[in-house]
Design a protein around this motif. Structure first.
Motif, PDB file in Angstrom:
ATOM      1  N   ASN A  42     -32.071 -28.429  13.548  1.00 49.63           N
ATOM      2  CA  ASN A  42     -32.798 -29.023  14.680  1.00 49.63           C
ATOM      3  C   ASN A  42     -34.024 -29.834  14.259  1.00 49.63           C
ATOM      4  N   ARG A  43     -33.873 -30.503  13.117  1.00 50.79           N
ATOM      5  CA  ARG A  43     -34.954 -31.330  12.595  1.00 50.79           C
ATOM      6  C   ARG A  43     -35.557 -32.267  13.633  1.00 50.79           C
ATOM      7  N   ASN A  44     -34.689 -32.788  14.506  1.00 55.77           N
ATOM      8  CA  ASN A  44     -35.194 -33.758  15.492  1.00 55.77           C
ATOM      9  C   ASN A  44     -36.184 -33.123  16.467  1.00 55.77           C
ATOM     10  N   GLU A  45     -36.224 -31.796  16.513  1.00 55.25           N
ATOM     11  CA  GLU A  45     -37.162 -31.134  17.438  1.00 55.25           C
ATOM     12  C   GLU A  45     -38.464 -30.707  16.755  1.00 55.25           C
ATOM     13  N   TRP A  46     -38.507 -30.870  15.429  1.00 59.59           N
ATOM     14  CA  TRP A  46     -39.638 -30.293  14.709  1.00 59.59           C
ATOM     15  C   TRP A  46     -40.988 -30.846  15.162  1.00 59.59           C
TER      16      TRP A  46
END
Lengths: 692, 326
Positions: free
Chosen positions: A98-102
């Protein structure tokens, strides 16, 4: 702040009519009111997440920091997040998927708008976590929750080295900062050990572990093909969804493919390589019943919570009764009737023994890594691998242990490097031996379970030291009936065919390389060609392939596990017809005993004689050093010599690794030319371009 | 690796561990900590007693302002994050000593009193901190005689069983330290920056693993170099040793000059200055300002250097009155 307020929170989450289960409030009170350390040992589905949600809420109301939830889970289940939202808690997870939420998570942390953050134990040592996440936690940490706390103990069935770091961190916490450990699978010895490590003031809350709806049954079906046929013939008797657990990734893929080819809506689930598998999406699709059957390794992990799983079928016997209880316990949490069926077969012990044998890298691997690192200020993984002769996965295993034991650390300042710390380090032989002994005992107990004639649930609970249980009245032994091992012969035939098609074949060469033998035609006369052969594995790949690699370059010995696996393959799935009457092997001058020793032991397993009729007249270069077919074939022919008298029956021709295939082709040619029967080549591994 | 509640509290209040650019709180400086420590002592409290107290309780027990109580509480609240940071340091071999620890160097307590740093980070054999030894200091740039002398003193310390105290910087520091370690002597490097990186150096690592070296710093282990910090740690080199030897110094500028001047003034220990024909101007001035002459080539055989230093130091009346040398 009192129990009534907590009850209100509970009812907001799960319904007006609900009340606390025994132990829930006590655990909440221990951490959120008394700021103590607590360990909750309760069956899955009991409501452990309710405990840490309410405790978090109460602590936040006292202006405490957020809850750091350390769990092998990838993320909280959607329904759990929804529950948390109902009492105004915002929960996040950080995982590689979920890198895009970091960025959003960092923002929430900075604004102190995150109440619960879930991370894996590994992440505590992760550069991003240490450099970005920790500094963002502006509201501090108010509660540590350690999920699957039994992993702390190396007396447990699932000791995870990463949990050692958690223990060290908890030991550095001052009084007044509460800690909550949760587990469903801790026996007395594990609880005692966790207590020893987390301090005597750890309050333990234990409840009964029996699963009310589960119907257990064990079925022995020796061959893989039989179990495949059973699956195809029986899984359609269930209306709902289920999990099929396999012991290896390769089996997961095979079984999933087999089920698909039989019209089942099944998907494979395992840890995969480099996170290429979108596990979160698979879990979610399964929860939403978009996938009916998940064929999984144990990577379908702890804490996975789908309430309406109707069946959990094991394709092989797991390594321990406690692991089995945990896996089968995923079935039927919210159903009145569910099934836990353990198929077991002839290869199960081999696989588990292999896991036990390869759980720890050999001492040399550790020492080689340290030696390489000690000379430098730090090495990248690639630099390290050029100095250490082992597989990537073994090196990674060793590095992980070295890191956890403080001998090695990694840093990512300019590039990712590993470096030697100043801490002294020695191989912990005693611990390794103790864990291996424990694993063998667990495996023996598992065998007791599959042959148990009394109540199966009671057996499982006994292994978890839950002594109060009575016979369940539901398992196949209590009821005296259940599924049968009868198989549909058509399905069995189809399964056998299916398995053969995915074995690793050795296809015989039909031609000599041009110019090799002036007096020969280029085509190898059919009567001097080899018959179809088999390889046991891909060299260096997880499973047998890794073991072959270790045998060749580390141990200089191919283990009995490999002998057994080879014998199983030849006898039970390959079954060449006519069956070989004798065995010979490809000779080597530099390591005369490696392959011949293996072939001799294999001959005993297969009960046919070993005859060393081939000889080397001088050592060859390793075939992989030969750049082209001509060189390769010439290399063999110039150096191989054969006895004048050889048996006339069909022969199994054994070598360790097949690369170009020229060695086996030329040796087979010599054998046939000198009067042998059919030549079946067999190798322990097939070289893959990647690994050689 | 465990840590006492008192040390835990001091780390939380005084160190930059777990303090980030985004943090709203700043740790106490030494003056602020001293004042809080006195307050605690007056109340017969230990630093560890502050752990787990609410803002109101801190305010009430210590009779401090709400702002102050808030600040203490904010610092103490980061114990969870600190534990994670501390575990990582421990795993790399870095440990912590605070003024509340029994094995905090007694020499700092005696000589520096309230200027003794509240927290020390170290890697290696801590028993070396304060063992009989010589502080060898000097600038980064030095001539051949200076380099020879640095090496001589390092070797001498090594073979005669004295600890070589050094600042771990380039030049005199490194030459003398290496010379001591080469002959299996022992050394303490009081460094001003980047302890985390320093212990990755293979030479340092081997010496630490043998138990021959301790690297220590009052600054966070990831602190980058700064002149202020380098100046600030000078006194921590001198005050661990029994004698100091200035190998080479500039005049009126540079760390060596500042540190030596400070040491001469504070009279913590006898300060020798290397004296030879080609010595830099700073050496001359330091000799004029009270430094004791250490002729080079060496006046005596290395094995009896200790006695010679003692005798020379004894000739100077005011120095002889200093306490706790031998």
């Amino acid at each position: 702040m009192n129990k009534n307020h907590a009850l209100e929170l509970l009812q907001k989450m799960i319904g007006e009519d609900k009340t606390f289960r025994p132990g829930q409030w006590e655990a909440i009170e221990a951490v959120a009111v008394k700021k103590q350390r607590a360990l909750v040992v309760q069956r899955t589905g009991w409501g452990k997440s309710l405990v840490y949600f309410i405790a978090t809420k109460l602590l936040r109301e006292q202006n405490a920091g957020l809850t750091l939830l350390i769990s092998p889970l990838l993320s909280l289940m959607r329904n759990q997040v929804e529950m948390a939202t109902k009492i105004g808690l915002s929960a996040y997870s950080i995982n590689s998927a979920n890198r895009n939420e970091w960025d959003d998570i960092e923002n929430a942390l900075l604004k102190d708008e995150c109440d619960i953050i879930l991370i894996s134990p590994e992440r505590l040592n992760n550069e991003y976590f240490l450099k970005k996440v920790l500094p963002s936690i502006s509201g501090q940490i108010g509660l540590f929750v350690v999920d699957e706390a039994h992993c702390i103990s190396d007396w447990g069935h699932d000791f995870r080295p990463d949990y050692r770091r958690i223990v060290r961190i908890l030991q550095l916490l001052p009084k007044g900062l509460p800690v909550l450990g949760t587990t469903a699978t801790a026996n007395d010895r594990v609880v005692k050990d966790v207590q020893l490590q987390l301090g005597p003031d750890l309050h333990v809350y234990r409840g009964p572990l029996a699963r009310e709806s589960l119907r257990l049954q064990n079925l022995y079906l020796a061959k893989k093909s039989e179990r495949l046929a059973w699956l195809a013939g029986n899984l359609n008797k269930f209306k709902g969804s289920g999990i099929v657990y396999c012991s290896t990734v390769a089996d997961v893929e095979q079984v999933a493919e087999w089920l698909q080819s039989n019209g089942y809506q099944a998907e494979a689930y395992h840890a995969g390589k480099d996170g290429e598998m979108d596990r979160v999406a698979l879990e979610q699709a399964f929860i939403n019943n978009e996938i009916r059957i998940l064929v999984a390794t144990v990577a379908l992990g702890m804490g996975f919570d789908k309430p309406d799983i109707e069946f959990v079928v094991h394709f092989q016997k797991p390594g321990s009764v406690v692991a089995y209880y945990q896996q089968v316990g995923r079935a039927g949490r919210a159903l009145n009737k569910s099934y836990g069926i353990l198929l077991n077969g002839i290869e199960d012990d081999n696989i588990q023994n292999y896991f036990i044998d390869t759980a720890f890298p050999s001492e040399d691997v550790f020492l080689d890594i340290l030696h390489a690192l000690e000379k430098s200020e730090g090495l990248s993984m690639a630099e390290l691998m050029s100095e250490v002769n082992t597989s990537n996965s073994m090196a990674e295993k060793a590095l992980k242990i070295l890191e956890l034991e403080g001998a090695v650390q990694q840093t990512n300042e300019d590039r990712k490097i590993y470096f030697r710390t100043v801490n002294p380090w020695e191989v912990n032989r005693e611990q390794i031996k103790r864990i291996q002994t424990l694993r063998r005992e667990e495996l023996a107990q598992m065998q007791d379970y599959v042959s148990h004639t009394g109540c199966l649930m009671q057996f499982l609970l006994g292994a978890l030291d839950d002594y109060d249980s009575k016979p369940c009245g539901r398992c196949a032994n209590c009821q005296g009936k259940g599924f049968t091992t009868e198989l549909n012969p058509d399905l069995l035939c189809k399964a056998e065919h299916f398995l053969k098609s995915i074995e690793i074949p050795i296809t015989p060469r039909k031609r000599f390389p041009a110019g090799l033998l002036l007096d020969q035609k280029i085509i190898i006369p059919p009567e001097w060609q080899n018959a179809d052969g088999r390889s046991l594995s891909f060299y260096g790949h997880a499973g047998w392939g890794e073991m072959v690699q270790a045998g060749k370059y580390v141990d200089d010995y191919f283990s009995d596990d490999l002998v057994n696996a080879a014998a199983q393959l030849i006898k039970n799935s390959w079954t060449p017809d006519p069956f070989p009457a004798w065995i010979c092997s490809i000779p080597s001058l530099s390591r005369p005993k490696l392959v011949s020793g293996f072939a001799k032991r294999l001959s005993k397993e297969l009960d046919i004689p070993y005859m060393p009729v081939l000889h080397r007249v001088r050592e060859t270069e390793e075939q992989k050093m030969m750049q082209n077919s001509f060189m390769q074939a010439k290399n063999v022919l110039d150096t191989l010599h054969i006895d004048s008298q050889i048996p006339s029956g069909p022969v199994l021709l054994v070598d360790d690794i097949i690369d170009s295939g020229w060695t086996l082709t030329m040796a087979g040619y010599l054998l046939r030319k000198n009067g042998s029967g059919l030549v079946y080549p067999f190798t322990l591994a097939k070289a893959s371009k990647r690994s050689l | 690796m465990s840590i006492t509640q008192d040390s835990q509290a001091i780390l939380l209040l005084c160190s930059y561990l777990g303090i980030y650019a985004s943090s709203e709180v700043k740790p106490l400086n030494l003056r602020q900590w001293n004042s809080l420590a006195r307050r605690l002592q007056d109340l017969s409290m230990r630093p560890g007693d502050l752990l787990g107290l609410s803002v109101a309780e801190i305010q009430e027990k210590l009779s401090v302002s709400a702002d102050e109580a808030h600040r203490y509480s904010g610092l103490l609240a980061r114990s969870g994050i600190l534990a994670i940071e501390l575990e990582r340091l421990n795993s790399s071999g870095i440990q912590v000593l605070t003024r509340a620890d029994d094995d905090y160097p007694a020499k700092y307590r005696e000589r520096l009193k309230e200027s003794a740093p509240s927290v020390l980070f170290f890697a290696g054999e801590k028993a070396l901190l304060g063992q009989p030894g010589i502080a060898v200091v000097g600038s980064r740039n030095l001539n051949e005689t200076g380099a020879e002398a640095a090496e001589f003193v390092g070797n001498t310390c090594g073979v005669s069983g004295l600890v070589l105290y050094s600042g771990g910087a380039r030049g005199v520091d490194t030459i003398s330290m290496r010379a001591a370690l080469q002959v299996r002597g022992t050394s303490v490097g009081v460094i001003a920056d980047s302890l985390e990186k320093a212990i990755r150096d293979p030479e340092n690592r081997f010496a630490i693993q043998r138990g021959d070296l301790c690297l220590v710093t009052p600054y966070s282990p990831n602190t980058p170099f700064s002149i202020g910090n380098a100046m600030g740690r000078n006194k921590l080199i001198y005050t661990l040793a029994d004698y100091a030897l200035i190998v080479a110094s500039d005049v009126g500028k540079g760390g060596t000059w500042a540190g030596a001047t400070e040491a001469l003034k504070a009279k913590w220990l006898p300060v020798f200055v290397l004296k030879h024909e080609l010595m830099p101007e700073g050496n001359n001035k330091l000799l004029e300002n009270g430094g004791l002459a250490f002729p080079y080539p060496p006046p005596v055989d290395p094995m009896i250097l200790k006695d010679w230093l003692k005798e020379e130091a004894g000739k100077i009346k005011p120095k002889a009155e200093q306490l706790s040398f031998f």
